[in-house]
Write a protein that holds these residues in place. Structure first.
Motif, PDB file in Angstrom:
ATOM      1  N   SER A  52      -4.891 -12.453  -4.327  1.00  0.00           N
ATOM      2  CA  SER A  52      -4.996 -12.902  -2.942  1.00  0.00           C
ATOM      3  C   SER A  52      -3.631 -13.292  -2.395  1.00  0.00           C
ATOM      4  O   SER A  52      -2.743 -13.722  -3.124  1.00  0.00           O
ATOM      5  N   SER A  53      -3.503 -13.135  -1.065  1.00  0.00           N
ATOM      6  CA  SER A  53      -2.327 -13.597  -0.335  1.00  0.00           C
ATOM      7  C   SER A  53      -2.805 -14.399   0.862  1.00  0.00           C
ATOM      8  O   SER A  53      -3.813 -14.058   1.492  1.00  0.00           O
ATOM      9  N   VAL A  98      -7.531  -8.163  -9.237  1.00  0.00           N
ATOM     10  CA  VAL A  98      -7.560  -8.512  -7.819  1.00  0.00           C
ATOM     11  C   VAL A  98      -6.636  -9.704  -7.614  1.00  0.00           C
ATOM     12  O   VAL A  98      -6.459 -10.529  -8.516  1.00  0.00           O
ATOM     13  N   ALA A 142       0.816  -1.208   0.000  1.00  0.00           N
ATOM     14  CA  ALA A 142       0.000   0.000   0.000  1.00  0.00           C
ATOM     15  C   ALA A 142       0.853   1.264   0.000  1.00  0.00           C
ATOM     16  O   ALA A 142       0.432   2.314  -0.509  1.00  0.00           O
ATOM     17  N   TYR A 176      -0.928  -0.904  -5.670  1.00  0.00           N
ATOM     18  CA  TYR A 176      -2.060  -1.104  -4.762  1.00  0.00           C
ATOM     19  C   TYR A 176      -3.108  -0.013  -4.960  1.00  0.00           C
ATOM     20  O   TYR A 176      -2.792   1.169  -5.059  1.00  0.00           O
ATOM     21  N   HIS A 203     -16.658  -3.971  -1.780  1.00  0.00           N
ATOM     22  CA  HIS A 203     -15.565  -4.770  -1.233  1.00  0.00           C
ATOM     23  C   HIS A 203     -15.879  -5.330   0.152  1.00  0.00           C
ATOM     24  O   HIS A 203     -14.965  -5.668   0.910  1.00  0.00           O
ATOM     25  N   ASP A 220      -6.808  -0.786  -3.539  1.00  0.00           N
ATOM     26  CA  ASP A 220      -7.829  -0.937  -2.499  1.00  0.00           C
ATOM     27  C   ASP A 220      -7.760  -2.361  -1.950  1.00  0.00           C
ATOM     28  O   ASP A 220      -7.081  -3.216  -2.508  1.00  0.00           O
ATOM     29  N   SER A 221      -8.499  -2.599  -0.856  1.00  0.00           N
ATOM     30  CA  SER A 221      -8.533  -3.926  -0.261  1.00  0.00           C
ATOM     31  C   SER A 221      -9.972  -4.337   0.003  1.00  0.00           C
ATOM     32  O   SER A 221     -10.859  -3.494   0.149  1.00  0.00           O
ATOM     33  N   TRP A 246      -5.223 -11.651   2.642  1.00  0.00           N
ATOM     34  CA  TRP A 246      -5.936 -10.503   2.071  1.00  0.00           C
ATOM     35  C   TRP A 246      -6.347 -10.769   0.630  1.00  0.00           C
ATOM     36  O   TRP A 246      -5.816 -11.644  -0.047  1.00  0.00           O
ATOM     37  N   VAL A 247      -7.291  -9.948   0.177  1.00  0.00           N
ATOM     38  CA  VAL A 247      -7.635  -9.805  -1.234  1.00  0.00           C
ATOM     39  C   VAL A 247      -7.503  -8.328  -1.546  1.00  0.00           C
ATOM     40  O   VAL A 247      -8.190  -7.498  -0.938  1.00  0.00           O
ATOM     41  N   TRP A 248      -6.603  -8.015  -2.461  1.00  0.00           N
ATOM     42  CA  TRP A 248      -6.332  -6.630  -2.809  1.00  0.00           C
ATOM     43  C   TRP A 248      -6.681  -6.360  -4.267  1.00  0.00           C
ATOM     44  O   TRP A 248      -6.658  -7.261  -5.112  1.00  0.00           O
ATOM     45  N   GLU A 249      -6.948  -5.095  -4.523  1.00  0.00           N
ATOM     46  CA  GLU A 249      -7.166  -4.624  -5.885  1.00  0.00           C
ATOM     47  C   GLU A 249      -5.944  -3.801  -6.301  1.00  0.00           C
ATOM     48  O   GLU A 249      -5.409  -3.034  -5.493  1.00  0.00           O
TER      49      GLU A 249
END
Length: 384
Positions: free
Chosen positions: A145-146, A143, A112, A173, A244, A175-176, A163-166
């Protein structure tokens, strides 16, 4: 099978910007009918393949952008040899065979704060464990994932949430997605297990919802799948893809571990390695089973139907609670039936249409950066 480096064309140029038609969706506009998956071909990437000073390995997620005829492929490397990253690639299909695979770009995943992810040794508290990637043509964003972490690192117990991030197409980065309370990692045996969290992602056809699959049961939901234990419940999360925010969770019951390990107490696992969404309530769910002492994996693909399944968002103890309806599942393919070596398949995507008008389906295997394993790409025809 093609395994020669000469068969792999690598374009050592930066991928050019592509004009995208955002009205063109990677999923068919209507719900996809699948009665059978017909095996067509297998393509193997060389173990020591390099692209733009990165080692092409650990390929654990793949998605196809129909408008640009381009694939997004994420590596699960935790910045050990190069920063965590994803690739863009072309996969040329000719005569129902994979003719060539060549890479067109590589992008570093960003935190981020705009920095690259460190390795576990450099900074376990910030390291990523990438698993799945999906493209949204409505937003022209990705999107990913981790899985987070829950293990002893550098002498201390490292706790990091999944997490799942956009992100944008350059890996920045944006958004989440909000993390439900039961998906936070703890030092105690609560919440997700280590290396058993967010493995799969998939958008619905209208891109209003995102499904996220958990690989193994939460501690509260009972023991992991085992050779003599079928029915271990894992959770499939449903998100509002615009806000989200999580809106539902469903219980999917795993098969037993496919083969006994050697020795009998050695590592074994069965869990969801990826999902692919067919419509608002049907998913392809890929179960991957592996046991030490066996050289190959058992990969099964099910059609899972959430219609009629109970929303278990507020429930715990799913192994003993008998008041909910789990997701129904129907076996579509057991890759053991192909009578060939099958490695650690972790990625699945709907591909382009074949010459006969049927859709293709592509699977990709993660070689774990091991010389003993293979980066395989499998091509199937979807029989409606």
């Amino acid at each position: 099978m093609k395994s020669s480096i000469l068969a792999v064309f690598i374009f050592l140029i930066t991928g050019c910007a592509v004009q995208r038609n955002t009205a063109s969706l990677p999923h068919p506009a209507a719900p996809l009918s699948i009665t059978q998956l017909k095996f067509l071909d297998e393509y193997e990437l060389p173990f020591e393949l390099q692209y733009k000073n990165t080692w092409v390995g650990g390929l654990s997620g793949i998605d196809y952008d129909r408008s640009s005829d381009q694939y997004f492929i994420i590596s699960d490397e935790r910045s050990a040899t190069s920063p965590s990253r994803f690739y863009t690639a072309r996969i040329r299909i000719s005569g129902n065979k994979i003719d060539t695979i060549f890479f067109t770009g590589v992008q570093t995943l960003k935190m981020a704060n705009g920095k690259t992810f460190p390795s576990l040794k450099e900074g376990a508290q910030e390291a990523a464990d990438p698993e799945s990637i999906r493209f949204n043509p409505r937003t022209n964003r990705l999107v990913w994932s981790s899985e987070g972490d829950r293990a002893e690192r550098n002498g201390t117990i490292n706790i990091k949430d999944p997490w799942v991030w956009e992100m944008d197409l350059q890996g920045q980065y944006l958004d989440s997605f909000a993390l439900p309370p039961n998906m936070h990692v703890h030092t105690t045996e609560n919440g997700p297990r280590v290396n058993g969290v967010f493995e799969g992602l998939g958008f619905t056809n209208d891109y209003r919802h995102l499904f996220v699959s958990v690989e193994e049961p939460l501690y509260e939901d009972g023991p992991r799948a085992d050779v003599d234990y079928a029915g271990a419940p894992v959770r499939i999360l449903k998100y509002d893809a615009v806000s989200h925010k999580p809106i539902a969770q469903y219980a999917y019951l795993l098969d037993a571990v496919a083969r006994k390990p050697n020795p009998a107490t050695a590592f074994r696992v069965n869990g969801i390695s990826e999902i692919m969404v067919l419509d608002e309530h049907r998913l392809l769910v890929m179960e991957r089973s592996f046991s030490m002492g066996n050289s190959y994996c058992t990969i099964k693909i099910y059609i899972a139907d959430l219609d009629g399944a109970t929303d278990v968002f507020g429930k715990s103890g799913l192994d003993t609670d008998k008041t909910y309806q789990p997701v129904s599942k129907k076996l579509l393919l057991n890759m053991n039936d192909l009578n060939r070596y099958i490695d650690n398949v972790e990625g699945i995507t709907l591909g382009p249409k074949l010459a006969n008008g049927h859709y293709s389906l592509l699977l990709i295997a993660d070689n774990n950066f091991s010389k003993e394993e293979k980066t395989q790409v499998f091509l199937f025809e979807i029989i409606p």
